[in-house]
Motif scaffolding. Structure first.
Motif, PDB file in Angstrom:
ATOM      1  N   ARG A  97      -6.153  15.574  -0.095  1.00 24.44           N
ATOM      2  CA  ARG A  97      -6.488  16.184   1.187  1.00 24.44           C
ATOM      3  C   ARG A  97      -6.707  15.122   2.255  1.00 24.44           C
ATOM      4  N   PHE A  98      -6.481  13.860   1.909  1.00 21.62           N
ATOM      5  CA  PHE A  98      -6.625  12.766   2.866  1.00 21.62           C
ATOM      6  C   PHE A  98      -5.951  11.524   2.299  1.00 21.62           C
ATOM      7  N   GLN A  99      -5.786  10.524   3.152  1.00 21.84           N
ATOM      8  CA  GLN A  99      -5.391   9.195   2.693  1.00 21.84           C
ATOM      9  C   GLN A  99      -6.164   8.186   3.513  1.00 21.84           C
ATOM     10  N   LEU A 100      -6.356   7.014   2.937  1.00 23.16           N
ATOM     11  CA  LEU A 100      -7.042   5.919   3.603  1.00 23.16           C
ATOM     12  C   LEU A 100      -5.991   4.885   3.976  1.00 23.16           C
ATOM     13  N   THR A 101      -6.054   4.366   5.190  1.00 27.08           N
ATOM     14  CA  THR A 101      -5.040   3.435   5.682  1.00 27.08           C
ATOM     15  C   THR A 101      -5.655   2.079   5.963  1.00 27.08           C
ATOM     16  N   ILE A 102      -4.940   1.032   5.525  1.00 25.41           N
ATOM     17  CA  ILE A 102      -5.315  -0.347   5.818  1.00 25.41           C
ATOM     18  C   ILE A 102      -4.176  -0.967   6.631  1.00 25.41           C
ATOM     19  N   TRP A 103      -4.528  -1.529   7.776  1.00 27.23           N
ATOM     20  CA  TRP A 103      -3.537  -2.176   8.626  1.00 27.23           C
ATOM     21  C   TRP A 103      -3.242  -3.576   8.093  1.00 27.23           C
ATOM     22  N   VAL A 104      -1.963  -3.916   8.036  1.00 29.65           N
ATOM     23  CA  VAL A 104      -1.526  -5.232   7.558  1.00 29.65           C
ATOM     24  C   VAL A 104      -0.517  -5.802   8.543  1.00 29.65           C
ATOM     25  N   ASP A 105      -0.286  -7.120   8.454  1.00 33.23           N
ATOM     26  CA  ASP A 105       0.698  -7.765   9.321  1.00 33.23           C
ATOM     27  C   ASP A 105       2.114  -7.643   8.774  1.00 33.23           C
ATOM     28  N   ASP A 106       2.266  -7.555   7.456  1.00 30.40           N
ATOM     29  CA  ASP A 106       3.585  -7.542   6.827  1.00 30.40           C
ATOM     30  C   ASP A 106       3.570  -6.588   5.629  1.00 30.40           C
ATOM     31  N   ALA A 107       3.999  -5.358   5.853  1.00 31.92           N
ATOM     32  CA  ALA A 107       3.970  -4.332   4.805  1.00 31.92           C
ATOM     33  C   ALA A 107       4.826  -4.726   3.599  1.00 31.92           C
TER      34      ALA A 107
ATOM     35  N   THR B 263      -1.759   4.921  -5.229  1.00 34.38           N
ATOM     36  CA  THR B 263      -3.001   5.598  -5.590  1.00 34.38           C
ATOM     37  C   THR B 263      -3.902   4.670  -6.391  1.00 34.38           C
ATOM     38  N   ASP B 264      -5.200   4.947  -6.305  1.00 32.72           N
ATOM     39  CA  ASP B 264      -6.147   4.265  -7.179  1.00 32.72           C
ATOM     40  C   ASP B 264      -6.198   5.037  -8.504  1.00 32.72           C
ATOM     41  N   PRO B 265      -6.994   4.595  -9.475  1.00 37.73           N
ATOM     42  CA  PRO B 265      -6.993   5.264 -10.781  1.00 37.73           C
ATOM     43  C   PRO B 265      -7.402   6.740 -10.748  1.00 37.73           C
ATOM     44  N   ASP B 266      -8.082   7.179  -9.684  1.00 38.92           N
ATOM     45  CA  ASP B 266      -8.505   8.573  -9.597  1.00 38.92           C
ATOM     46  C   ASP B 266      -7.624   9.408  -8.682  1.00 38.92           C
ATOM     47  N   GLY B 267      -6.503   8.834  -8.250  1.00 39.08           N
ATOM     48  CA  GLY B 267      -5.551   9.588  -7.444  1.00 39.08           C
ATOM     49  C   GLY B 267      -5.793   9.563  -5.953  1.00 39.08           C
ATOM     50  N   HIS B 268      -6.781   8.792  -5.462  1.00 38.02           N
ATOM     51  CA  HIS B 268      -6.985   8.669  -4.020  1.00 38.02           C
ATOM     52  C   HIS B 268      -5.830   7.864  -3.445  1.00 38.02           C
ATOM     53  N   ILE B 269      -5.255   8.359  -2.378  1.00 37.62           N
ATOM     54  CA  ILE B 269      -4.081   7.716  -1.793  1.00 37.62           C
ATOM     55  C   ILE B 269      -4.497   6.697  -0.741  1.00 37.62           C
ATOM     56  N   TRP B 270      -3.976   5.496  -0.926  1.00 37.23           N
ATOM     57  CA  TRP B 270      -4.146   4.405   0.022  1.00 37.23           C
ATOM     58  C   TRP B 270      -2.793   4.108   0.654  1.00 37.23           C
ATOM     59  N   GLU B 271      -2.795   3.911   1.960  1.00 41.05           N
ATOM     60  CA  GLU B 271      -1.581   3.578   2.695  1.00 41.05           C
ATOM     61  C   GLU B 271      -1.760   2.198   3.317  1.00 41.05           C
ATOM     62  N   ILE B 272      -0.728   1.384   3.206  1.00 40.26           N
ATOM     63  CA  ILE B 272      -0.695   0.161   3.998  1.00 40.26           C
ATOM     64  C   ILE B 272       0.214   0.449   5.180  1.00 40.26           C
ATOM     65  N   ALA B 273      -0.139  -0.067   6.330  1.00 43.39           N
ATOM     66  CA  ALA B 273       0.601   0.246   7.549  1.00 43.39           C
ATOM     67  C   ALA B 273       0.720  -0.989   8.419  1.00 43.39           C
ATOM     68  N   GLN B 274       1.931  -1.197   8.901  1.00 45.41           N
ATOM     69  CA  GLN B 274       2.244  -2.318   9.785  1.00 45.41           C
ATOM     70  C   GLN B 274       2.776  -1.749  11.084  1.00 45.41           C
ATOM     71  N   LYS B 275       2.157  -2.123  12.197  1.00 47.21           N
ATOM     72  CA  LYS B 275       2.681  -1.709  13.503  1.00 47.21           C
ATOM     73  C   LYS B 275       3.993  -2.430  13.744  1.00 47.21           C
ATOM     74  N   LEU B 276       5.016  -1.693  14.117  1.00 41.27           N
ATOM     75  CA  LEU B 276       6.324  -2.305  14.394  1.00 41.27           C
ATOM     76  C   LEU B 276       6.399  -2.733  15.846  1.00 41.27           C
ATOM     77  N   PRO B 277       7.181  -3.787  16.127  1.00 43.60           N
ATOM     78  CA  PRO B 277       7.332  -4.201  17.530  1.00 43.60           C
ATOM     79  C   PRO B 277       7.945  -3.060  18.332  1.00 43.60           C
ATOM     80  N   GLU B 278       7.486  -2.925  19.578  1.00 40.39           N
ATOM     81  CA  GLU B 278       8.028  -1.884  20.423  1.00 40.39           C
ATOM     82  C   GLU B 278       9.482  -2.162  20.723  1.00 40.39           C
ATOM     83  N   ALA B 279      10.269  -1.089  20.823  1.00 44.50           N
ATOM     84  CA  ALA B 279      11.683  -1.228  21.141  1.00 44.50           C
ATOM     85  C   ALA B 279      11.834  -1.781  22.563  1.00 44.50           C
ATOM     86  N   ASP B 280      12.915  -2.555  22.786  1.00 40.42           N
ATOM     87  CA  ASP B 280      13.160  -3.122  24.110  1.00 40.42           C
ATOM     88  C   ASP B 280      13.206  -2.025  25.150  1.00 40.42           C
TER      89      ASP B 280
END
Length: 135
Positions: free
Chosen positions: A75-85, A116-133
């Motif tokens: 019913r949710f996911q946790l997101t961690i921002w990274v520089d290089d997915a 997922t972690d061992p209990d099925g909680h979903i973790w997302e890694i996310a990288q902001k992409l450069p804006e299009a020209d």
């Protein structure tokens, strides 16, 4: 309302086995546990505490609310921002973490991958992409 409700300080995840989950979090996130007892293990991410709480204790915490089973679905996911997915995905692979999806570019300008972690909680890694020209 006089109190500010704009800062999440802690997230509690309900888990079957706190020690198993603690081991996973220490390995995958490279964080030390800041508190533990027989029912929980607590980690400090940069700006949020994540508490892994054994399900019987979780039932006591949220009573009369109900703790859903893992089979009930996410019913949710946790997101961690990274520089290089892609690099983080490769590192997760060396730790034996299987991805649910990704890495993939999303139409909202983010490159993501989930696991997922061992209990099925979903973790997302996310990288902001450069804006299009020109945007």
């Amino acid at each position: 309302m006089s109190a500010s409700l704009k800062s999440v300080g802690a997230i509690t995840l309900f888990v079957e086995n706190p020690r198993r989950s603690q081991s996973f979090y220490e390995k995958v996130f490279a964080l030390p546990v800041i508190w533990e007892d027989e029912d929980s293990a607590v980690f400090r991410f940069e700006n949020t505490i994540v508490n892994l709480l054994r399900i019987p204790a979780a039932r006591d915490l949220i009573d009369p609310g109900v703790v859903a089973s893992r089979e009930a679905g996410s019913r949710f996911q946790l997101t961690i921002w990274v520089d290089d997915a892609d690099r983080v995905c490769a590192e997760l692979g060396t730790l034996g973490v299987d991805l649910l999806n990704g890495p993939m570019n999303r139409e909202w300008g983010v490159r993501t991958a989930s696991f997922t972690d061992p209990d099925g909680h979903i973790w997302e890694i996310a990288q902001k992409l450069p804006e299009a020209d020109g945007s």
